[in-house]
Design an enzyme around this catalytic site. Structure first.
Site, mmCIF file in Angstrom:
data_model
loop_
_atom_site.group_PDB
_atom_site.id
_atom_site.type_symbol
_atom_site.label_atom_id
_atom_site.label_comp_id
_atom_site.label_asym_id
_atom_site.label_seq_id
_atom_site.Cartn_x
_atom_site.Cartn_y
_atom_site.Cartn_z
ATOM 1 N N GLU A 21 11.075 101.524 -29.998
ATOM 2 C CA GLU A 21 12.152 100.321 -28.964
ATOM 3 C C GLU A 21 13.054 100.970 -28.330
ATOM 4 O OE1 GLU A 21 11.252 99.173 -32.839
ATOM 5 O OE2 GLU A 21 9.286 98.398 -31.629
ATOM 6 N N ASN A 40 6.905 97.083 -35.549
ATOM 7 C CA ASN A 40 7.675 96.191 -36.498
ATOM 8 C C ASN A 40 6.308 95.470 -37.011
ATOM 9 O OD1 ASN A 40 7.868 96.746 -33.533
ATOM 10 N ND2 ASN A 40 9.998 96.178 -34.260
ATOM 11 N N ASN A 90 16.526 89.537 -37.672
ATOM 12 C CA ASN A 90 15.488 90.194 -37.157
ATOM 13 C C ASN A 90 15.581 89.999 -35.636
ATOM 14 O OD1 ASN A 90 13.376 88.516 -36.902
ATOM 15 N ND2 ASN A 90 12.581 88.834 -37.676
ATOM 16 N N GLY A 91 15.433 91.383 -34.878
ATOM 17 C CA GLY A 91 15.015 91.100 -33.230
ATOM 18 C C GLY A 91 14.279 90.248 -33.106
ATOM 19 N N GLU A 96 14.691 80.206 -53.134
ATOM 20 C CA GLU A 96 15.272 80.514 -52.082
ATOM 21 C C GLU A 96 16.251 81.210 -52.898
ATOM 22 O OE1 GLU A 96 14.610 82.328 -49.572
ATOM 23 O OE2 GLU A 96 16.797 82.954 -49.558
ATOM 24 N N PHE A 117 6.220 92.073 -38.860
ATOM 25 C CA PHE A 117 6.131 90.643 -39.357
ATOM 26 C C PHE A 117 5.190 90.284 -39.109
ATOM 27 C CE2 PHE A 117 9.509 88.728 -35.748
ATOM 28 C CZ PHE A 117 8.782 88.397 -35.190
ATOM 29 N N HIS A 139 12.363 97.745 -42.288
ATOM 30 C CA HIS A 139 10.958 97.472 -42.400
ATOM 31 C C HIS A 139 10.035 97.435 -43.682
ATOM 32 C CE1 HIS A 139 10.180 98.292 -37.884
ATOM 33 N NE2 HIS A 139 10.994 96.844 -38.177
ATOM 34 N N TYR A 169 8.308 85.193 -44.154
ATOM 35 C CA TYR A 169 6.443 85.016 -43.461
ATOM 36 C C TYR A 169 5.406 84.707 -44.202
ATOM 37 C CZ TYR A 169 9.583 86.689 -39.663
ATOM 38 O OH TYR A 169 10.500 87.059 -38.294
HETATM 39 P P1 FAE Z 1 11.203 88.658 -46.092
HETATM 40 O O1 FAE Z 1 11.670 87.950 -44.820
HETATM 41 O O2 FAE Z 1 12.549 89.186 -46.542
HETATM 42 O O3 FAE Z 1 11.716 87.075 -46.439
HETATM 43 C C1 FAE Z 1 11.949 87.357 -48.828
HETATM 44 C C2 FAE Z 1 12.883 85.860 -48.397
HETATM 45 O O4 FAE Z 1 12.229 86.021 -50.163
HETATM 46 C C3 FAE Z 1 14.265 86.324 -48.299
HETATM 47 O O5 FAE Z 1 14.937 84.898 -48.079
HETATM 48 C C4 FAE Z 1 15.142 86.798 -50.017
HETATM 49 O O6 FAE Z 1 16.614 86.071 -49.690
HETATM 50 C C5 FAE Z 1 14.345 85.748 -51.056
HETATM 51 N N1 FAE Z 1 14.518 86.727 -52.131
HETATM 52 C C6 FAE Z 1 13.944 87.465 -52.314
HETATM 53 N N2 FAE Z 1 14.204 87.733 -53.801
HETATM 54 C C7 FAE Z 1 14.320 86.769 -54.449
HETATM 55 C C8 FAE Z 1 14.069 85.844 -55.449
HETATM 56 N N3 FAE Z 1 14.046 86.543 -56.824
HETATM 57 N N4 FAE Z 1 14.317 84.644 -55.761
HETATM 58 C C9 FAE Z 1 14.160 83.903 -54.665
HETATM 59 N N5 FAE Z 1 14.215 84.307 -53.291
HETATM 60 C C10 FAE Z 1 14.183 85.250 -52.948
HETATM 61 O O7 FAE Z 1 10.025 88.848 -46.559
HETATM 62 N N6 FAE Z 1 10.166 92.990 -37.952
HETATM 63 C C11 FAE Z 1 9.548 92.331 -36.774
HETATM 64 O O8 FAE Z 1 8.767 92.613 -36.984
HETATM 65 N N7 FAE Z 1 10.357 92.384 -35.376
HETATM 66 C C12 FAE Z 1 11.490 92.630 -35.478
HETATM 67 O O9 FAE Z 1 11.894 92.624 -34.494
HETATM 68 C C13 FAE Z 1 12.729 93.345 -36.854
HETATM 69 N N8 FAE Z 1 13.660 93.575 -36.882
HETATM 70 C C14 FAE Z 1 14.563 93.419 -38.171
HETATM 71 C C15 FAE Z 1 15.967 93.139 -37.608
HETATM 72 C C16 FAE Z 1 16.532 93.552 -39.276
HETATM 73 C C17 FAE Z 1 18.067 94.024 -39.086
HETATM 74 C C18 FAE Z 1 16.043 93.505 -40.429
HETATM 75 C C19 FAE Z 1 16.515 93.394 -41.815
HETATM 76 C C20 FAE Z 1 14.663 93.753 -40.433
HETATM 77 C C21 FAE Z 1 14.218 92.804 -38.954
HETATM 78 N N9 FAE Z 1 12.832 92.887 -39.239
HETATM 79 C C22 FAE Z 1 11.705 93.302 -38.187
HETATM 80 C C23 FAE Z 1 11.604 93.483 -40.108
HETATM 81 C C24 FAE Z 1 11.351 91.374 -40.689
HETATM 82 O O10 FAE Z 1 12.115 90.649 -40.980
HETATM 83 C C25 FAE Z 1 10.561 91.925 -42.161
HETATM 84 O O11 FAE Z 1 9.690 92.723 -42.629
HETATM 85 C C26 FAE Z 1 10.252 90.282 -42.609
HETATM 86 O O12 FAE Z 1 11.036 89.363 -42.768
HETATM 87 C C27 FAE Z 1 9.271 90.879 -43.683
HETATM 88 O O13 FAE Z 1 8.654 89.764 -44.782
HETATM 89 P P2 FAE Z 1 8.649 89.016 -45.825
HETATM 90 O O14 FAE Z 1 8.130 87.339 -45.871
HETATM 91 O O15 FAE Z 1 7.874 90.088 -46.540
#
Ligand code: FAE
Length: 548
Positions: free
Chosen positions: A403, A526, A161-162, A82, A528, A488, A62
């Site tokens: 939830e 949640n 994610n959900g 990525e 995001f 989270h 995000y």
């Molecule tokens: P994120 O989306 O984690 O993206 C980081 C990216 O950086 C990833 O693609 C990594 O592969 C990449 N990366 C990491 N280290 C490196 C590196 N050294 N070099 C290159 N690339 C790298 O970050 N949140 C909600 O609001 N609603 C939901 O329903 C919800 N359900 C979820 C269900 C699951 C199973 C999971 C795992 C999470 C859920 N979340 C939900 C949490 C939400 O997806 C999470 O807070 C965000 O994705 C975090 O966003 P960021 O931009 O911080």
């Protein structure tokens, strides 16, 4: 209707996967493209040949996606790095993502066996399956006393994610991020984030009769009979598509048990929104399967990155260097924090403050499940996209937002599952471990006591009123509350603590944090939508102040 820019971005993302490219961008002629073929992604330079670029964004979740799009719109060419793969090309089974109940390597990031949140069913080890090691979409990062689920691939967490897209209670946002003007957030940036993410909601009338939400209606009734309020939860899953799934007129995804290993349809993940738009500008190039390992600053102030490229089965293809004038970290709470803690403690960015690595929390996450009476079935076909939550967050004695989550086994199981978000003031921190060259999370199981007690208070009350009990067969070891994993992760490089008020990292000019690492451990819902809105706010200011 797709905008032309999004259409071009989509085309580039599709064709890059079809051509097996690890570099995604529009060819310059495509900015005048009229057809899909014109917009095909063409191979660009290998990363090691780029030399210096104006701006790099690490990670495509995000925070990273918002930042790349807005930089590109302002005319700044952007390279995104990525570590995961692109998820737009069907495999030999015709599906992009693997089957949930018969997973293959696509399910998880280099594991020998899946590590799903549920360990067992009826106490039996029937849930997790052996899989080949592969650059799969879901990772479970296992620290000593806490495991954290994260997404890997172009779109980060949005792929797994959900889809619950919840704006936090304003009073709690103000408490957690007091330095951020809430009027601007709620007047401008939350609406902007919701619009760009494609947030929508199921039709309440349809919900009342849809078989796939019987489980939610059962939990709603139990909650309200115990005096708890429920609310609809907005989503980035297309509600109209789900209606068509229920009517059996389109392939099933939410109703086909798909979620944590990716949705083959219906979900507006970031590759369909922000990232498609970003690539569609013609100014964004995404390098996949490229993991940033090291960040250092050169004498002219530029940042030099060392990046490892792998293939989908994990062979290292090479290690490259690239430099940039401005560096944006969007690698997620774990990824961003690890990169900075490593840089500080190995001396490549020695001026980073001791606040880097602090202030981590899991948003008070805990899962639990109740067993309903036999006369209260929850439905054999359940939508994997939660549509309702129990909202007791404003209760000062015990704030909980829970939830109502599905347990889509494909047969009647009489189970009500929940992901509770609780208010837990405990925080963990990261320490660099030289032996493994990683940052280790220091968080003890005891720090979860508040979370478990808080969820227990809510669900004990519901169980007492309903004459029901907890399921003990799902989380391993007879556990009723899953206090050993979370979804989270928040914090590690907190806004106004380790950075200034717009995400500029203290001590280093031109170095920014854009993602969940900025949020101080808890946001009450949640996260995001908050991550997206905060990134929108910060990049607007960064563009005005640092790119003028
Ligand atoms: P994120 O989306 O984690 O993206 C980081 C990216 O950086 C990833 O693609 C990594 O592969 C990449 N990366 C990491 N280290 C490196 C590196 N050294 N070099 C290159 N690339 C790298 O970050 N949140 C909600 O609001 N609603 C939901 O329903 C919800 N359900 C979820 C269900 C699951 C199973 C999971 C795992 C999470 C859920 N979340 C939900 C949490 C939400 O997806 C999470 O807070 C965000 O994705 C975090 O966003 P960021 O931009 O911080």
């Amino acid at each position: 209707m797709l905008s032309r820019r999004r259409f071009l971005g989509h085309a580039a993302l599709q064709s890059a996967a079809a051509l097996g490219l690890s570099c995604i961008s529009l060819p310059s002629r495509a900015t005048g493209a009229r057809s899909f073929n014109d917009a095909m992604a063409l191979p660009k330079a290998a990363l090691g040949q780029l030399g210096r670029v104006p701006a790099i964004v690490i990670g495509t979740g995000y925070g990273g996606a918002v930042t790349a799009l807005r930089l590109a719109e302002a005319g700044v060419p952007v390279v995104m790095l990525e570590m995961g793969r692109l998820w737009t090309q069907p495999g030999s089974d015709g599906k992009v993502f693997t089957k949930t109940l018969a997973p293959d390597g696509r399910a998880m990031w280099f594991k020998d066996k899946t590590e799903a949140p549920l360990k067992t069913f009826l106490g039996l080890d029937v849930i997790n399956k052996k899989i080949p090691r592969y650059a799969g979409v879901l990772d479970r990062v296992n620290y000593d006393e806490m495991s954290v689920y994260v997404g890997r691939g172009v779109g980060g967490g949005s792929l797994v994610n959900g889809a619950m897209a919840v704006t936090p209670a304003r009073w709690y946002f103000e408490e957690m991020l007091p330095g951020v003007n809430a009027s601007e957030m709620y007047g401008t940036y939350f609406p902007r984030a919701n619009a760009q993410l494609g947030v929508n909601q199921v039709d309440p009338a349809w919900f009342e009769t849809a078989a796939c939400y019987r489980y939610a209606r059962v939990s709603r009734a139990a909650a309200s009979q115990s005096g708890f309020k429920t609310v609809f939860v907005p989503s980035v899953y297309n509600a109209k598509y789900m209606e068509a799934e229920q009517a059996n007129t389109v392939p099933r995804s939410a109703l086909g048990q798909e979620v944590i290993y990716g949705n083959n349809a219906g979900k507006l993940s970031l590759d369909k929104t922000y990232l498609a738009d970003a690539v569609g500008t013609g100014r964004v190039t995404i390098y996949t399967l490229h993991e940033v390992r090291r960040i250092e600053q050169q004498s002219n102030g530029d940042y030099l990155l060392t990046v490892r490229q792998i293939d989908e089965v994990g062979n290292v293809l090479g290690s490259f260097q690239v430099s940039c004038g401005k560096l944006f970290l969007g690698a997620g709470s774990l990824g961003t924090t690890e990169l900075l803690v490593r840089a500080r403690d190995t001396g490549t960015l020695p001026k980073l403050s001791t606040q880097v690595g602090q202030g981590w929390g899991h948003n008070g996450n805990v899962m639990t499940a109740r067993a309903n009476h036999l006369w209260n079935p929850t439905g054999a076909v359940q939508s994997t996209m939660p549509a309702m939550g129990i909202n007791d967050w404003a209760n000062p004695a015990n704030p909980v937002f829970a939830e109502i989550t599905p347990l889509p086994t494909g047969f009647e199981n009489w189970i009500s599952m929940y992901l509770a978000i609780t208010r837990n003031p405990e925080r963990g921190h990261f320490e660099y471990d030289a032996a493994t060259d990683t940052a280790k999370l220091r968080w003890t199981r005891a720090q979860n006591t508040i979370t478990v007690n808080s969820a227990k208070m809510m669900f004990d009350k519901i169980n007492r009123q309903q004459g029901t009990g907890y399921r003990t067969d799902l989380f391993g070891g007879g556990k009723v509350f899953a206090d050993d994993f979370c979804y989270h992760p928040l914090g590690g490089c907190v806004l106004d603590v380790a950075t200034d008020n717009i995400g500029r990292v203290n001590g280093y000019k031109g170095l920014y944090v854009t993602d969940s690492a900025l949020i101080p451990g808890s946001i009450g819902v949640n996260p995001f939508v908050t991550i997206t809105a905060l990134a929108e706010r910060n990049i607007e200011r960064v563009l005005a102040q640092d790119f003028a």
